[in-house]
Write a protein that holds these residues in place. Structure first.
Motif, short mmCIF file in Angstrom:
data_model
loop_
_atom_site.label_atom_id
_atom_site.label_comp_id
_atom_site.label_asym_id
_atom_site.label_seq_id
_atom_site.Cartn_x
_atom_site.Cartn_y
_atom_site.Cartn_z
N GLY A 106 23.49 -41.13 -22.44
CA GLY A 106 22.26 -40.94 -23.20
C GLY A 106 20.99 -41.18 -22.39
O GLY A 106 19.90 -41.06 -22.90
N THR A 107 21.12 -41.51 -21.09
CA THR A 107 19.94 -41.77 -20.28
C THR A 107 19.18 -40.48 -20.02
O THR A 107 19.76 -39.44 -19.74
CB THR A 107 20.34 -42.40 -18.93
OG1 THR A 107 20.96 -43.65 -19.18
CG2 THR A 107 19.11 -42.61 -18.05
N ILE A 108 17.86 -40.53 -20.10
CA ILE A 108 17.01 -39.39 -19.78
C ILE A 108 16.30 -39.68 -18.47
O ILE A 108 15.53 -40.61 -18.36
CB ILE A 108 15.97 -39.14 -20.90
CG1 ILE A 108 16.69 -38.79 -22.19
CG2 ILE A 108 14.99 -38.06 -20.50
CD1 ILE A 108 15.76 -38.56 -23.35
N PRO B 48 8.57 -36.09 -26.82
CA PRO B 48 9.85 -36.32 -27.50
C PRO B 48 9.96 -37.76 -27.98
O PRO B 48 9.33 -38.67 -27.42
CB PRO B 48 10.88 -36.01 -26.41
CG PRO B 48 10.16 -36.16 -25.12
CD PRO B 48 8.74 -35.77 -25.39
N ALA B 49 10.76 -37.97 -29.00
CA ALA B 49 10.89 -39.30 -29.60
C ALA B 49 11.34 -40.33 -28.59
O ALA B 49 10.87 -41.48 -28.60
CB ALA B 49 11.87 -39.23 -30.78
N GLU B 50 12.27 -39.94 -27.68
CA GLU B 50 12.77 -40.90 -26.69
C GLU B 50 11.64 -41.46 -25.83
O GLU B 50 11.64 -42.63 -25.46
CB GLU B 50 13.82 -40.24 -25.79
CG GLU B 50 15.11 -39.89 -26.50
CD GLU B 50 15.05 -38.52 -27.15
OE1 GLU B 50 13.94 -37.95 -27.26
OE2 GLU B 50 16.12 -38.02 -27.55
N MET B 51 10.66 -40.61 -25.53
CA MET B 51 9.53 -41.08 -24.72
C MET B 51 8.61 -41.98 -25.54
O MET B 51 8.16 -43.02 -25.08
CB MET B 51 8.76 -39.89 -24.17
CG MET B 51 7.47 -40.27 -23.44
SD MET B 51 6.64 -38.87 -22.66
CE MET B 51 7.63 -38.70 -21.18
N GLN B 52 8.35 -41.60 -26.78
CA GLN B 52 7.48 -42.40 -27.63
C GLN B 52 8.06 -43.78 -27.89
O GLN B 52 7.34 -44.78 -27.96
CB GLN B 52 7.25 -41.69 -28.96
CG GLN B 52 6.50 -40.38 -28.85
CD GLN B 52 6.42 -39.69 -30.18
OE1 GLN B 52 6.19 -40.33 -31.20
NE2 GLN B 52 6.62 -38.39 -30.21
N TRP B 53 9.37 -43.84 -28.05
CA TRP B 53 10.02 -45.09 -28.39
C TRP B 53 10.30 -45.98 -27.17
O TRP B 53 10.62 -47.16 -27.32
CB TRP B 53 11.35 -44.82 -29.10
CG TRP B 53 11.19 -44.11 -30.41
CD1 TRP B 53 10.10 -44.12 -31.22
CD2 TRP B 53 12.17 -43.28 -31.05
NE1 TRP B 53 10.32 -43.34 -32.33
CE2 TRP B 53 11.58 -42.81 -32.26
CE3 TRP B 53 13.45 -42.88 -30.74
CZ2 TRP B 53 12.25 -41.97 -33.14
CZ3 TRP B 53 14.13 -42.04 -31.61
CH2 TRP B 53 13.54 -41.60 -32.81
N SER B 54 10.21 -45.42 -25.97
CA SER B 54 10.55 -46.17 -24.76
C SER B 54 9.44 -47.15 -24.40
O SER B 54 8.35 -47.14 -24.97
CB SER B 54 10.75 -45.20 -23.59
OG SER B 54 9.50 -44.66 -23.18
N ILE C 78 12.03 -34.56 -34.45
CA ILE C 78 13.27 -35.34 -34.49
C ILE C 78 14.41 -34.51 -35.06
O ILE C 78 15.55 -34.55 -34.57
CB ILE C 78 13.07 -36.63 -35.31
CG1 ILE C 78 12.08 -37.55 -34.61
CG2 ILE C 78 14.40 -37.35 -35.54
CD1 ILE C 78 11.71 -38.78 -35.40
#
Length: 304
Positions: free
Chosen positions: A78-80, A118-124, A303
């Motif tokens: 799951g790593t980006i 993307p959500a992954e960036m916002q949440w990181s 999402i």
């Protein structure tokens, strides 16, 4: 052979300890960040944004690309490793002289746009950078929330994007944004457009006093801003193209009009702007609730 420019949005790791741009915080060697601005021409520095939100200016040899650095390390599921900015763009338009109808044979093509992080960036821990600048490609992208905030404040650069005559790309989200662009327009345009022009004319006068020079291209665009602002208040939309004033504006750009004549025209335009404010049918404030609802729906749709 010149070294290829590292794309904005690339995650990097520092090879040295470095301070942020205002020198208030030290980032140790091995800090991980994301490139938000790339060099162009004779420039050599990149802007790198770190998880705490601060930025540092680094030369190419002072960092490594994170993906390359950890290529030998097994990836966690799951790593980006990379952020594809172009895939996140929802609107891209041509701005500058080509949008205004003031282009010449030597004019560059400048772009502005909006990306939906993307959500992954916002949440990181990094969060989503509010702005990316690619100086080589002469392109600037705002993250959607930053763009909406600026546009609600009647920022000229953002409002012009919503009415740009040349749109190179628009996603479904971008099209929905353009469909509600009138809800950004309000009487606040008078304060922002007029205030921006007036403050910069004072800087020009200061340059004349201190150095005896005028930045003519800058002066041309400030006159254009006054013309566009008054027209927007009267028409209820932003007429980005100003061909009817092309000859006079380009004469200003070439330095063919004396400063005294230019300043007299500025005063006439300021007076006309005031008259337009008294005539306008635009509301006092933009529709904050509608724009907020648009942002929430855009995030939800991304999402899904």
């Amino acid at each position: 052979m010149s070294t290829p420019t590292i794309p904005i949005g690339t995650q990097v790791i520092t090879c040295i300890a470095t301070h942020d741009t205002n020198r208030t915080h030290l980032h140790p060697k091995g800090s991980v960040g994301i490139i938000t601005r790339s060099p162009a021409g004779t420039e050599v520095h990149y802007f790198v944004r770190f998880p705490i939100g601060l930025e540092a200016s680094l030369e190419r040899e002072q960092f490594e690309i994170l993906k390359t650095f950890k290529s030998s390390i097994p990836k966690a599921e799951g790593t980006i490793d990379a952020f594809d900015l172009e895939a996140s763009v929802i609107l891209k338009c041509v701005v500058g002289s080509r949008a205004y109808g003031l282009e010449t044979d030597t004019s560059d093509t400048d772009y502005r746009g909006i990306y939906l992080a993307p959500a992954e960036m916002q949440w990181s821990l990094y969060g989503a950078p509010e702005q990316f600048e690619d100086n080589t490609a002469q392109t600037t992208y705002w993250e959607l929330q930053k763009f909406l905030t600026l546009a609600l404040r009647a920022n000229p650069n953002c409002l012009e994007c919503l009415y740009a005559p040349i749109v190179e790309f628009s996603s479904g989200c971008g099209q929905r944004l353009l469909a509600i662009r009138e809800q950004f327009l309000s009487q606040m345009i008078y304060q922002t457009f007029n205030g921006y022009a007036l403050s910069h004319f004072k800087k020009i006068e200061q340059d004349i006093r201190n150095h005896g020079t005028v930045r003519w291209k800058h002066a041309m665009h400030l006159m254009r801003l006054l013309i566009t602002g008054a027209a927007t208040l009267r028409l209820g939309y932003i007429p980005v193209r100003v061909e009817s004033h092309k000859d006079r504006l380009l004469a200003i750009k070439r330095g063919e009009i004396a400063w005294a004549e230019l300043d007299s025209w500025r005063k006439v335009l300021h007076h006309d702007f005031e008259s337009a404010l008294g005539e306008t049918l635009l509301p006092e404030r933009p529709d904050y609730l509608a724009i907020n609802a648009f942002l929430i729906n855009a995030r939800r749709d991304a999402i899904r």
